[in-house]
Design an enzyme around this catalytic site. Sequence first.
Site, PDB file in Angstrom:
ATOM      1  CB  CYS A   2      -0.856   0.022   1.262  1.00  0.00           C
ATOM      2  SG  CYS A   2      -1.790  -1.486   1.520  1.00  0.00           S
ATOM      3  NE  ARG A  27       4.049   1.859  -1.721  1.00  0.00           N
ATOM      4  CZ  ARG A  27       5.207   1.221  -1.530  1.00  0.00           C
ATOM      5  NH1 ARG A  27       6.176   1.390  -2.409  1.00  0.00           N
ATOM      6  NH2 ARG A  27       5.403   0.426  -0.516  1.00  0.00           N
ATOM      7  CD1 TRP A  75      -2.333  -5.880  -2.921  1.00  0.00           C
ATOM      8  CD2 TRP A  75      -2.963  -4.777  -4.755  1.00  0.00           C
ATOM      9  NE1 TRP A  75      -2.493  -6.794  -3.909  1.00  0.00           N
ATOM     10  CE2 TRP A  75      -2.877  -6.149  -5.063  1.00  0.00           C
ATOM     11  CE3 TRP A  75      -3.341  -3.907  -5.750  1.00  0.00           C
ATOM     12  CZ2 TRP A  75      -3.169  -6.664  -6.321  1.00  0.00           C
ATOM     13  CZ3 TRP A  75      -3.628  -4.420  -7.013  1.00  0.00           C
ATOM     14  CH2 TRP A  75      -3.546  -5.773  -7.291  1.00  0.00           C
ATOM     15  CG  ASN A 101       2.999  -0.690   2.843  1.00  0.00           C
ATOM     16  OD1 ASN A 101       2.308  -1.639   2.466  1.00  0.00           O
ATOM     17  ND2 ASN A 101       4.217  -0.471   2.374  1.00  0.00           N
ATOM     18  N   GLY A 102       1.975  -2.927   5.146  1.00  0.00           N
ATOM     19  CA  GLY A 102       2.663  -4.114   5.671  1.00  0.00           C
ATOM     20  C   GLY A 102       1.645  -5.157   6.099  1.00  0.00           C
ATOM     21  CD  GLU A 484       7.077 -17.843 -16.213  1.00  0.00           C
ATOM     22  OE1 GLU A 484       6.129 -18.266 -16.913  1.00  0.00           O
ATOM     23  OE2 GLU A 484       7.229 -16.627 -15.964  1.00  0.00           O
ATOM     24  CE  LYS A 488       7.691 -13.520 -17.373  1.00  0.00           C
ATOM     25  NZ  LYS A 488       6.698 -14.491 -17.392  1.00  0.00           N
ATOM     26  CD  GLU A 491       5.617 -12.595 -21.036  1.00  0.00           C
ATOM     27  OE1 GLU A 491       4.523 -12.084 -21.279  1.00  0.00           O
ATOM     28  OE2 GLU A 491       5.840 -13.238 -20.007  1.00  0.00           O
ATOM     29  CG  HIS A 507      11.987 -39.069 -27.104  1.00  0.00           C
ATOM     30  ND1 HIS A 507      11.986 -40.405 -27.418  1.00  0.00           N
ATOM     31  CD2 HIS A 507      12.317 -38.999 -25.786  1.00  0.00           C
ATOM     32  CE1 HIS A 507      12.269 -41.123 -26.345  1.00  0.00           C
ATOM     33  NE2 HIS A 507      12.471 -40.296 -25.342  1.00  0.00           N
ATOM     34  CE  LYS A 606       0.601  -7.910 -14.820  1.00  0.00           C
ATOM     35  NZ  LYS A 606       1.751  -8.827 -14.855  1.00  0.00           N
TER      36      LYS A 606
END
Length: 611
Positions: A2, A27, A75, A101-102, A484, A488, A491, A507, A606
Site C-alpha cells: 500500500c 502501490r 492493496w 503498509n505491511g 516459464e 519470459k 514475450e 525424441h 497485462k
Amino acid sequence: MCGIIGYIGVKPANEVIFDGLTKLEYRGYDSAGIAVVDNGRIHCRKDIGKLRNIRKLLLDEFQSESTIGIGHTRWATHGRPSAFNAHPHGDCHTSLMVAHNGIIENFMALRRQLIEEGHKFVSETDSEVLAHLIEKYYNGDLKKAVLEATKKVEGAYAIAVIHKDHPEEIICARKEAPLLVGLGNGENFVASDVTAILQYTRKVIYLENFEAAVVKRDTVEFFSLESGENIVKESTTVDWNPVAAEKGGFSHFMLKEIFEQPQVIRNTIGGRTSEEEGKIYLEELGLTGPDIFRAQRIVMVACGTAFYAGCVGKYLIEDLVRIPVECDLASEFRYRSPLVDGNTLVIAISQSGETADTLAAVREAKSRGAKVLGIVNAKESSLTREVDGLVYIHAGPEIGVASTKAYIAMLTALTLLALMLGKIRSVISSDFVKEKIRELKVLPQQIEKVLEQKDKIKEIAANYLNYKSFLFLGRGFNYPTALEGALKLKEISYIHAEGYAAGEMKHGPIALIDSEMPVMAIVTQSDLYDKTISNLKEVQARAGKLMAIATEGDTQIRHLTDQVIEVPKVSDIFSPIINVVPLQLFAYFVADLRGLDVDQPRNLAKSVTVE
Ligand code: AGP
C-alpha cells in the site's frame, strides 16, 4: 503493498496528501482515505475505489482546512476492499488515526486480546489492531504510546499516526516496509516512497528497520523503537525524475518487481504459518475438510505464466498430497466438455482474476459440479466472486506485463496449500511441515543472493542478443521452470524460445542443436541431476551453446560450460522458486539490451480480459 503519506506544514493537508496518493497508486488502488487533525478533533474521509472516483470525497468536499494529516491508498491483503476496511484506521473514540503498509502477522491474537480488554473493532483488517494498541498505551505521550504498541507487533509495518490532541506532530515508524521523511521549509512529509513528495522536496531521510520519528513543522526527531533513544540521521537529495521515482530508481517496473520478490515471499507467507505447531493457516480457503477429502483428483486451470505455476503445483501436490493432478490450459479446458464432477477439485490460478479464458473455465467446472479454488492476486476481482474458496497470493500490484513476482507468489501459495493438504490427509508429518516452514522463511535471503548476480547475468545475456531461437531444458520440478523461462524470454525479447523436458531431447529436439541454437539448462542438484547432465553432454557434443542454472559449488557442470549461474541449494520443492529468478533476469537483460519496451511488450496486455 500500500502507499502511505503524511503532511504537516502550512498548506491544506488533504490537498497535499491527495496529490501524493495519486503518485502512490501504483502501490495499490482498491480504496483510499485521508484523516486530518482539525481543531481538537479528527476529520476522516475514506472509501472504496480508485482515487479518481473518490476525488469529491477526499478533495472537493473534504470540509477541512487543517494543515496536518495522513493518507493511504490500499492493496487489500487482510479484509476485502471496502470503505470500512480502507485506511486510515481509528481507535475506539476516533482520537487517533493510523495509516499502515505491511502485514501484522500476529494480528489475530492481538485482536482477540484487545477485544477482551473492551476495544471495539469496525474493520476486518490486521492494521486496525495498531490503532487500538496505541490507544491502549496512550496516556498523553503519543511517541511513547507508539513505542509501546510496536513492541507488541510481529510482521511488517510502515505507519503514520496522528492524534486529535497533538496537532503539532505526526509519529511514523518502520519495520520491513519502506518509509521516509521529506524535509521542506516550514513543512515536513512522511511517505512510502519519494514519488509522493518529489514536487515539494527532494531532501529525504530514509528510515531503517526499528526506527521512528516525531515529525513537526520545523523539526524532525528520530528515535529507536528498540531503545527509545534518539538517533542522528543524515538526509540525502534525490535526483530522480518522477517517473523514475515510481520505479524506485529501477529502469523498468519488471526489474523492480523482480527485486521485490524476497519481500513478496514474506508477504505471501505472512501470518499463515505456525512453525511451533507445524501448521499452515489459509484463512480465506473456504473449503471444508469433506471438500478436500472428497476430491479424488485435482485439475489446474490457468493461462500463460499462471498455467506454468499450476504445472509446478502438480508436482507439489502429487509429491506432498498424493492426489492425481492434471494441468489444463483454460482456453482448452472450457471447450472440451471436461470430465469433472463433484469429486474433482478445480484450482484456477490468475494474477488479475480477470482472464476471460480462466473465468470461463471456472464457470464450466462449476456447471459440472466441481468445487473451485482460486489462487488470485487481485482482491475483489471477478474470479474471486465466482470460486468456492480462495488463496490470495499478496504479491501487490504487478505493473510489468511480464509476470514475475506474481509467479513467485503463486508458487509460494501453492507450496503452502500443498503442505496444508498433505498434513490434513496425513501424507506428511508435523515435523516435515515445520522443516519446510523453516526453509520457506529462508528463501527470501537466498533469492537476494541470486539477485546479487545481476551484473553477471547481464554479461551472459549480452552474448545472446541476436540468436533466433532458444531451448530451455529442465526435469521434474524444473520442467515447468523451463517452460516459464522460455515464456519470459519470448514475450519481452521477441526471440522464439521453447521449454522442454530434458529427457525429451533424444525424441526430436536434439535435431535442432547446433551453434545457432543456445540452450539454457536448469540443472540444480536433485536426484535427476545425473540424467540431466547426460542430456547436456549430448547437447555439448553437437556444438550447442550451453548456459546452466546450477547449485552453488557444482564443479561437474563446469566441464560442460563456463556460463553458469549458481543458486543456493534448496529442497526440490523450492527449486522452481529460486531457479526462475535468474531466468527472469536473463530474459529482462536480453530484451533491455535489445532496446525493447520491457514493461509493455508489443501485442500484449497485462490482463487478457477477452477471448
Ligand atoms: C505472463 O508473463 C503473461 N503476462 C501472461 O502469460 C499471463 O500470465 C496470463 O495472461 C495469465 O494472466 P492472469 O494470471 O492474470 O490470469
